[in-house]
Enzyme design. Structure first.
Site, PDB file in Angstrom:
ATOM      1  N   SER A 266       3.060  17.023  16.705  1.00  0.00           N
ATOM      2  CA  SER A 266       2.521  17.459  15.420  1.00  0.00           C
ATOM      3  C   SER A 266       3.593  17.622  14.358  1.00  0.00           C
ATOM      4  O   SER A 266       3.296  17.658  13.172  1.00  0.00           O
ATOM      5  CB  SER A 266       1.800  18.805  15.585  1.00  0.00           C
ATOM      6  OG  SER A 266       2.689  19.795  16.050  1.00  0.00           O
ATOM      7  N   CYS A 267       4.835  17.734  14.766  1.00  0.00           N
ATOM      8  CA  CYS A 267       5.913  17.941  13.799  1.00  0.00           C
ATOM      9  C   CYS A 267       7.135  17.170  14.232  1.00  0.00           C
ATOM     10  O   CYS A 267       7.744  17.482  15.242  1.00  0.00           O
ATOM     11  CB  CYS A 267       6.258  19.429  13.678  1.00  0.00           C
ATOM     12  SG  CYS A 267       7.643  19.761  12.566  1.00  0.00           S
ATOM     13  N   GLY A 268       7.488  16.149  13.469  1.00  0.00           N
ATOM     14  CA  GLY A 268       8.599  15.307  13.868  1.00  0.00           C
ATOM     15  C   GLY A 268       9.936  15.747  13.343  1.00  0.00           C
ATOM     16  O   GLY A 268      10.938  15.068  13.557  1.00  0.00           O
TER      17      GLY A 268
END
Length: 293
Positions: free
Chosen positions: A126-128
């Site tokens: 969900s968060c790179g």
């Protein structure tokens, strides 16, 4: 339903209860598999090898080597496929025999471009960008000059057809409904590469890794289509690969637009069968407002 080996490791059947109004029933559902992948590198003279853990990312199993190579390239740690000597899964004591560690041995005379000895990343689907010290640390400068990009004339008819072509080619999405994709198309609308993953940034790293291994960079004569939204990190990765046209089925973030302007990337959002928004149109790409074809 027949599935290849890649699909078998990327999806999983689970028993669920489906509620419809006042009725419920038990049935099997298919989910996208999410597992951690650790990326390790080794470099330096044979007698003085340095081993370093670079990243742990949550991903869909499959195309792990492309993911590792693409990640190292888009983070600026390597500059070409020639920097890589060998890529392989390492053996672990995991009782489930999961192949969740990729070792990348770099060329003997190549020194990786590490920001510091403490450069480690932890990313999720969900968060790179989790674990980055600041936004400046991910503004890696691409080795490709946007001014060298060829002038492209992209038909709106071609653009409007891309979402359906991507959806048709997405085997894992068809059975799970919950996986991201990055598709690379020619300006005529032909699909070159498609990669899927539960993490949108992983899907793009896999795609760029495939292109890098096939000596196709820079990708300045292609269109990148994202199955979801266009984030800052995805535009940064596109810039690293020399991509000059990015289209997203979802919305771009404000920072993605700013970065597209900085790297002279044409950025399209909300691409549908009959419409799209232009958030930045570079002087290297001409997107006509109407078709005469």
């Amino acid at each position: 339903m027949e599935m290849n080996d890649l699909e078998l490791v990327s999806i999983k059947e689970v028993c669920i209860t489906k509620v419809n109004g006042f009725e419920s029933s038990s049935l099997l559902d298919i989910l996208s598999v999410e597992e951690p992948l650790e990326i390790r590198i080794s470099y330096g003279p044979e007698a003085e090898k340095i081993y370093k853990n670079i990243s742990v990312t949550m991903r869909t199993p499959g195309n792990d080597f492309d993911l590792a190579i693409g990640f190292l390239f888009t983070e600026g740690i390597i500059t070409s496929y020639q920097d890589v000597k060998k890529v392989y899964h390492t053996k672990t004591d995991c009782s489930f025999q999961k192949k969740n560690i990729v070792q990348v041995d770099l060329a003997e005379n190549f020194i990786p471009h590490l920001m510091s000895s403490d450069r480690n990343f932890y990313t999720t689907s969900s968060c790179g960008v989790c674990g980055k010290s600041s936004i400046q640390s991910i503004k890696t400068v691409s080795t490709y000059n946007p001014l060298d990009n060829p002038k492209l004339n992209i038909s709106t008819t071609v653009l409007n057809q891309l979402p359906q072509k991507l959806k048709t080619a997405q085997s894992s999405f068809a059975v799970t409904g919950g996986i991201h994709a990055s598709g690379l198309f020619t300006i005529e609308g032909d699909l070159v590469f498609l990669q899927e993953d539960v993490g949108r940034h992983n899907a793009l790293d896999k795609l760029i890794g495939s292109a890098l291994a096939n000596n196709l960079l820079p990708l300045n004569k292609h269109i990148l289509l994202l199955s979801g939204r266009a984030s800052f990190e995805l535009i940064q990765k596109a810039a690293m690969a020399g991509i000059s046209v990015v289209a997203a089925i979802g919305a771009p973030s404000s920072l993605a637009v700013e970065l597209a302007i900085e790297f002279n990337i044409t950025l399209l959002g909300f691409l549908k069968e009959d419409r799209f928004n232009i958030y930045n149109s570079s002087d290297q790409v001409v997107v006509p407002t109407s078709d005469k074809n």
